[in-house]
Scaffold this motif. Structure first.
Motif, PDB file in Angstrom:
ATOM      1  N   LEU A   1       0.825  -1.209   0.000  1.00 47.07           N
ATOM      2  CA  LEU A   1       0.000   0.000   0.000  1.00 47.07           C
ATOM      3  C   LEU A   1       0.854   1.251   0.000  1.00 47.07           C
ATOM      4  O   LEU A   1       0.545   2.231  -0.688  1.00 47.07           O
ATOM      5  N   TRP A   2       1.934   1.216   0.756  1.00 51.12           N
ATOM      6  CA  TRP A   2       2.858   2.367   0.798  1.00 51.12           C
ATOM      7  C   TRP A   2       3.383   2.683  -0.605  1.00 51.12           C
ATOM      8  O   TRP A   2       3.366   3.842  -1.043  1.00 51.12           O
ATOM      9  N   ASP A   3       3.816   1.665  -1.315  1.00 54.58           N
ATOM     10  CA  ASP A   3       4.331   1.873  -2.670  1.00 54.58           C
ATOM     11  C   ASP A   3       3.244   2.389  -3.604  1.00 54.58           C
ATOM     12  O   ASP A   3       3.492   3.241  -4.471  1.00 54.58           O
ATOM     13  N   GLN A   4       2.013   1.882  -3.450  1.00 56.35           N
ATOM     14  CA  GLN A   4       0.908   2.328  -4.306  1.00 56.35           C
ATOM     15  C   GLN A   4       0.546   3.795  -4.036  1.00 56.35           C
ATOM     16  O   GLN A   4       0.251   4.555  -4.963  1.00 56.35           O
ATOM     17  N   LEU A   5       0.556   4.188  -2.766  1.00 58.88           N
ATOM     18  CA  LEU A   5       0.256   5.579  -2.424  1.00 58.88           C
ATOM     19  C   LEU A   5       1.320   6.525  -2.986  1.00 58.88           C
ATOM     20  O   LEU A   5       1.007   7.602  -3.503  1.00 58.88           O
ATOM     21  N   ARG A   6       2.564   6.123  -2.897  1.00 64.35           N
ATOM     22  CA  ARG A   6       3.647   6.958  -3.436  1.00 64.35           C
ATOM     23  C   ARG A   6       3.558   7.036  -4.957  1.00 64.35           C
ATOM     24  O   ARG A   6       3.807   8.096  -5.552  1.00 64.35           O
ATOM     25  N   ALA A   7       3.200   5.917  -5.600  1.00 61.52           N
ATOM     26  CA  ALA A   7       3.054   5.919  -7.057  1.00 61.52           C
ATOM     27  C   ALA A   7       1.901   6.821  -7.480  1.00 61.52           C
ATOM     28  O   ALA A   7       1.995   7.564  -8.468  1.00 61.52           O
TER      29      ALA A   7
END
Length: 602
Positions: free
Chosen positions: A530-536
């Motif tokens: 989720l962290w990576d998706q939010l940053r993307a």
């Protein structure tokens, strides 16, 4: 009016509470009084003048010394739905006409302008036709001749008292000693200003200083602890900036140079990449970074000594503006001490100014050599009572060893004296260690009684002794004679054996050792996706809107989204940093990312 201030804070800026000191500063400005604000970088200075300028009738003037600073601030305000603009040399004629029209329609809320432009008679005359709500003088230390970044253009700003006699003025800075604070008040002719001094402490920054040995190897080992994180590396010269950046690229890192000698287009492009991309390392001279509101700079590294404690504090303050752990790391050696001393001595400035610069350099050098907590003397320099040892600096985490250097120092001082106080450290050390070089023999120094009295001392230890004797004032390096070492009056008691001297132990391990810092993000394996998706998502929205990612949301805001899983507009508004304007622009995209992630986990 304080209710209006709280409403602006919540609805526009997306924060529930003011930081310490902000509300009192805003209240004072709203009442029409002059204010002096000293607040550390990242402490929230901009809110202190933006909110009262938005509430009081008229246009707020913000005096700012750098174009990049203006552009960054204005861009951030526009994302919040605040009508702000800047007036500087980057505007073409059409843009200037649009700005004037916006002013005349009374649409503009904040205008950023450089002191040089503001103090032109035609500019002042033009601005007098508008109602001015507040005048904010940012980076106010520039007005002090005893500060580290004095600018003559700031000296004209005292005229604002006569031109706008009923408009409150607010002077703000992150770096000012008590002497500089007095200078700011006097030179700006602030009228009985209320002074607000927040703590200078940045507890999230870990300060570390090491002896320079193999600079590039030390740097790469340090950066390895900040994989894929943004940082700034400061160098003293433009040439070193470019060579260091190029070398880091050969090591697989994304590094960019930045200095005043680069073409304007290249500087702008490199700055844009630094603001918008992750993992960029900017290698720069000290001109880089003032006022750049990039919150996620995780480290600032100095490969060369800055010129003063003020400069060092301001430069390191560009790390960790989001309050998350960050690192301020510096290496220095004997050559740095001599080079900076010579630069001061060769300056065309007055003797009073040179004396002031020497005192500033001496304070910085003394701080580098401390064996106790670093944060205590750093804060004391700015007039703040020293706290207990911080537990978050190199000397607290790994207390340095000391050794009785009395005899070794006496031998070295004797060599300086007997060689005529006409030679640099290299020759003195060769005489001390009994090295029969051509230069030693040519000057018949091998016949001196002190020749070879320090054969048991390694070259590294000798250099360490010279460096620390310079820092402690037993020696000076004469700039007029190419760094020749000269004894001071302080050396006499030591030479006579009347005092003892303990110096810092410079072991090879201490040169390279650096404890791994805390990571700024606490992302579990479960939350990593989720962290990576939010940053993307943030990066995509930033690119679509032509802004840096942090102007969408800070890391801390994404972290809270990751932990709280908001599922509606009302829940998203509860997240710190989410105001109504940003909810409207970006909210749906982030809610969609969170919703899809939760569905995939079901």
């Amino acid at each position: 009016m304080l209710q209006q201030a709280q409403a602006l804070l919540t609805q526009t800026y997306g924060y529930d509470e003011f930081r310490p000191g902000q509300q009192d500063i805003i209240k004072t400005a709203l009442e029409g009084d002059d204010v002096l604000v000293l607040m550390p970088t990242g402490g929230g200075k901009s809110l202190c003048y933006q909110i009262p300028a938005l509430i009081r009738p008229g246009i707020g003037l913000v005096i700012s010394p750098l174009i990049a600073l203006m552009q960054d601030q204005v861009s951030s305000l526009n994302q919040l739905g605040i009508n702000a603009a800047f007036l500087n040399s980057t505007l073409d004629q059409q843009q200037k006409r649009e700005l004037v029209a916006s002013m005349e329609r009374r649409e503009l809320q904040l205008l950023y302008i450089a002191p040089e432009r503001l103090m032109q008679p035609q500019t002042l005359q033009w601005l007098q036709s508008f109602e001015i709500s507040l005048i904010a003088i940012d980076e106010a230390h520039c007005v002090s001749q005893w500060g580290h970044d004095f600018r003559k253009d700031y000296l004209l700003l005292h005229q604002l008292r006569e031109v706008f006699p009923t408009v409150p003025r607010m002077a703000l800075t992150a770096t000012a000693t008590p002497r500089s604070q007095l200078d700011i008040v006097q030179n700006l002719q602030l009228q009985q200003p209320k002074t607000f001094v927040n703590s200078f402490d940045r507890p999230n920054i870990r300060y570390s200083v090491a002896l320079k040995n193999d600079a590039r190897k030390q740097l790469i080992r340090f950066i390895a602890q900040h994989k894929e994180e943004c940082g700034v590396v400061y160098c003293l010269s433009r040439k070193k900036v470019e060579s260091t950046a190029a070398w880091l690229v050969t090591r697989g890192l994304t590094a960019l140079p930045y200095h005043a000698g680069l073409p304007v287009e290249q500087r702008a492009e490199n700055l844009e990449r630094f603001l918008r991309e992750d993992g960029i390392i900017m290698v720069a001279t000290v001109a880089f970074g003032m006022g750049i509101d990039k919150p996620d700079v995780r480290f600032v590294a100095h490969l060369d000594l800055p010129k003063s404690m003020e400069a060092y504090y301001q430069e390191t303050g560009r790390a960790g503006r989001d309050g998350e752990p960050a690192d301020a790391w510096m290496i220095y050696g004997l050559n740095d001490v001599v080079q900076l001393s010579q630069m001061v001595d060769r300056s065309p400035a007055s003797e009073d100014h040179k004396r002031n610069e020497r005192q500033k350099l001496d304070a910085l050098l003394g701080w580098c050599e401390v064996t106790q907590c670093r944060r205590q003397p750093l804060l004391a320099y700015f007039g703040e009572p020293a706290p207990e040892p911080c537990g978050n600096c190199d000397t607290c985490l790994t207390p340095p060893k000391t050794w009785d250097a009395t005899e070794a120092a006496r031998k070295l001082l004797s060599c300086v004296y007997r060689t005529g106080q006409r030679f640099g450290a290299g020759q003195v050390i060769d005489v001390l260690r009994g090295k029969e070089t051509d230069k030693v023999i040519g000057h018949q120094h091998h016949q001196l009684s002190c020749f070879g009295v320090g054969q048991d001392l390694s070259p590294e230890r000798c250099s360490s002794i010279v460096r620390q004797l310079l820092v402690r004032g037993f020696l000076v390096a004469d700039a007029e004679r190419y760094g020749a070492l000269t004894l001071t009056d302080s050396a006499r008691p030591l030479l006579r054996g009347e005092v003892s001297l303990f110096l810092r132990e410079d072991s090879r391990e201490s040169l390279l050792k650096h404890k791994k810092i805390r990571k700024h993000t606490h992302v579990s394996d479960e939350d990593a996706s989720l962290w990576d998706q939010l940053r993307a998502c943030r990066k995509t929205l930033a690119d679509e809107n032509g802004i840096p990612p942090y102007q969408v949301f800070h890391d801390a805001t994404l972290m809270e989204m990751m932990e709280m899983h908001p599922s509606s507009d009302s829940e998203l508004l509860q997240i710190s940093g989410v105001g109504e304007k940003k909810l409207e622009k970006f909210g749906d995209a982030f809610l969609e990312v969170i919703n899809q992630h939760l569905l995939s986990q079901a």
